[in-house]
Design an enzyme around this catalytic site. Structure first.
Site: not given
Ligand code: SDX
Length: 422
Positions: A306, A363
């Site tokens: 991320h 996700d």
């Protein structure tokens, strides 16, 4: 701490103010950098660049903290509905009982779309990706609601906000029904917002549809967890499109397209496809871990890493726990969940991932729950967009209320110098 920073350049000294946020985020205010020094900054992907000041969402990537208007996502997931969180993000406070009732009733009144939108839907082939259908239908909403919205009119803004929050689930379900060749469902005002999402997506014309509270509860949490995430790619897209004074619907339509990318919201679909590929290949997670670390191999461990979280994505923690609960309650044994867990265990103990602070993100597990809820893989990113609607609205509104200048970054030109046609 000094409240300015000094730069010396070309035998001159320059001073620029330091600004500090309410959670001690510090930044150099370089609004006058070029006029003072002739210099610009260079920061591909804006990894070190703050685009705005915002009161909406705070996240701390090092500590894995995420709060909407000061409320933690952990608390909101356990105590609030998605509609309450949408109200919180957009208006700044959780609604009281009456405000919630009025907001929900306004949404119900608007939970219908012009029948002519069906002719646009009809023009898409069944092979169309629902995100492309949704971006087009959202943009088409403008044609059916052409009056440009006066941002300073609370009444007009409220109308546009309620319209988007109310109609988006209908358009999303229609995108799904279209590619499945199923007749379109309508909202049912006797149901809650999230109950309606499930019935519009799944109700078959020849059967009764029983709302499943386990599905509704899981979906409520997933929508809350996706509701906002400060200046991510799609939100920055909504803000920059809105900064040209394009309307709310057009700005959100652009945000849907940005979210579609596999490095962003499209990652939840890519994670499931990756897990299924590993399963099909015999489930050898070590082989795929090696591919993810091989610089010559374009394969990436989707759902990992991320831009901001250099610790566990707090949303991933909640979703991972929820995925166990949902599969257990629905009596589903999903082998890809086991593959996901062994990938996570290996990555968390692998120096490549540890050194780069790559952890599971929002996700990584969400697709496993969506699949357990009966949502097809190509609809996973649409579910992400459904959650993100209030965040996009809140961020767009803040940008317009703050009358931020049109977004227009600079560049460092590296092309050819002046030349003539020979
Ligand atoms: C979302 O920004 C947001 O807030 C987004 C979001 C939201 O709510 O709006 O949180 C939603 O988009 C979550 C992210 C979903 N995307 C994925 O899961 C795709 C896989 N992840 C990556 O592609 C990547 O981690 C990004 C895109 C998420 C972040 O990329 P960065 O910050 O630009 O980091 P990078 O690509 O420069 O990677 C740094 C290093 C590189 O190695 P080195 O060159 O340093 O040797 O880490 C490696 C990368 O190769 N790396 C990975 C990896 N992610 C980064 N290696 C293998 N697998 C991965 N997934």
């Amino acid at each position: 701490m000094s409240n300015s920073i000094k730069i010396s350049y070309n035998n001159s000294n320059f001073e620029f103010p330091l600004i500090e946020g309410t959670e001690n985020e510090k930044g150099i205010d370089i609004q006058n950098l070029r006029s003072k020094t002739g210099l610009i900054t260079y920061d591909p992907g804006y990894k070190n660049t703050g685009s705005c000041k915002s009161n909406i969402t705070f996240l701390n990537g090092e500590e894995g903290i995420l709060r909407y208007r000061g409320h933690s996502i952990e608390e909101l997931c356990s105590k609030a509905s998605f509609v309450q969180v949408a109200y919180l993000l957009i208006y700044g406070e959780l609604p009281n009982e009456n405000e919630l009732l009025v907001f929900e009733n306004d949404i119900k009144k608007e939970s219908i779309v012009d029948e002519d939108l069906k002719s646009i839907l009809k023009s898409f082939p069944k092979s169309a990706h629902p995100m492309g259908v949704l971006a087009s239908l959202t943009s088409a909403l403008i044609a059916f609601n052409p009056s440009s919205v006066d941002v300073d009119s609370d009444y007009e803004m409220r109308e546009a906000i309620v319209m988007l929050v109310a109609k988006f689930p209908i358009l999303s379900s229609w995108a799904h029904r279209k590619i499945k060749g199923l007749p379109l469902n309508y909202a049912n005002t006797s149901l809650s917002y999230v109950e309606n999402i499930t019935q519009m997506m799944f109700k078959r014309p020849n059967e009764d549809y029983d709302i499943n509270p386990i599905v509704v509860d899981a979906l409520n949490k997933l929508l809350i967890l996706h509701a906002d995430h400060e200046q991510n790619c799609s939100t920055s897209t909504v803000r920059i499109v809105g900064s040209s004074q394009a309307g709310l619907f057009a700005s959100v339509s652009a945000g849907i397209s940005a979210l579609w990318g596999r490095l962003h919201g499209g990652a939840n679909q890519a994670v499931l496809e990756m897990l299924e590929a590993i399963q099909k290949d015999g489930g050898d997670t070590k082989k795929f871990m090696a591919k993810a670390k091989d610089k010559k191999d374009p394969f990436r461990l989707m759902g990992f890493g991320h831009r901001v979280y250099k610790n566990f994505d707090p949303r991933a923690k909640i979703i991972k726990k929820a995925s166990d609960k949902v599969l257990d309650e629905l009596g589903i044994k999903d082998p890809v969940l086991d593959i996901a867990k062994s990938l996570e265990d290996e990555a968390l103990n692998d120096s490549y991932f540890i050194d780069r602070k790559l952890y599971p993100n929002v996700d990584f597990y969400s697709g496993i729950i969506y699949r357990a809820l009966g949502i097809p893989t190509e609809m996973f990113t649409v579910m992400f967009a459904l959650g993100r609607i209030p965040g996009w609205i809140a961020q767009w509104l803040e940008m317009r209320k703050n009358m931020e200048p049109i977004g227009r970054p600079r560049q460092i030109y590296t092309g050819l110098n002046k030349r003539s046609i020979s």
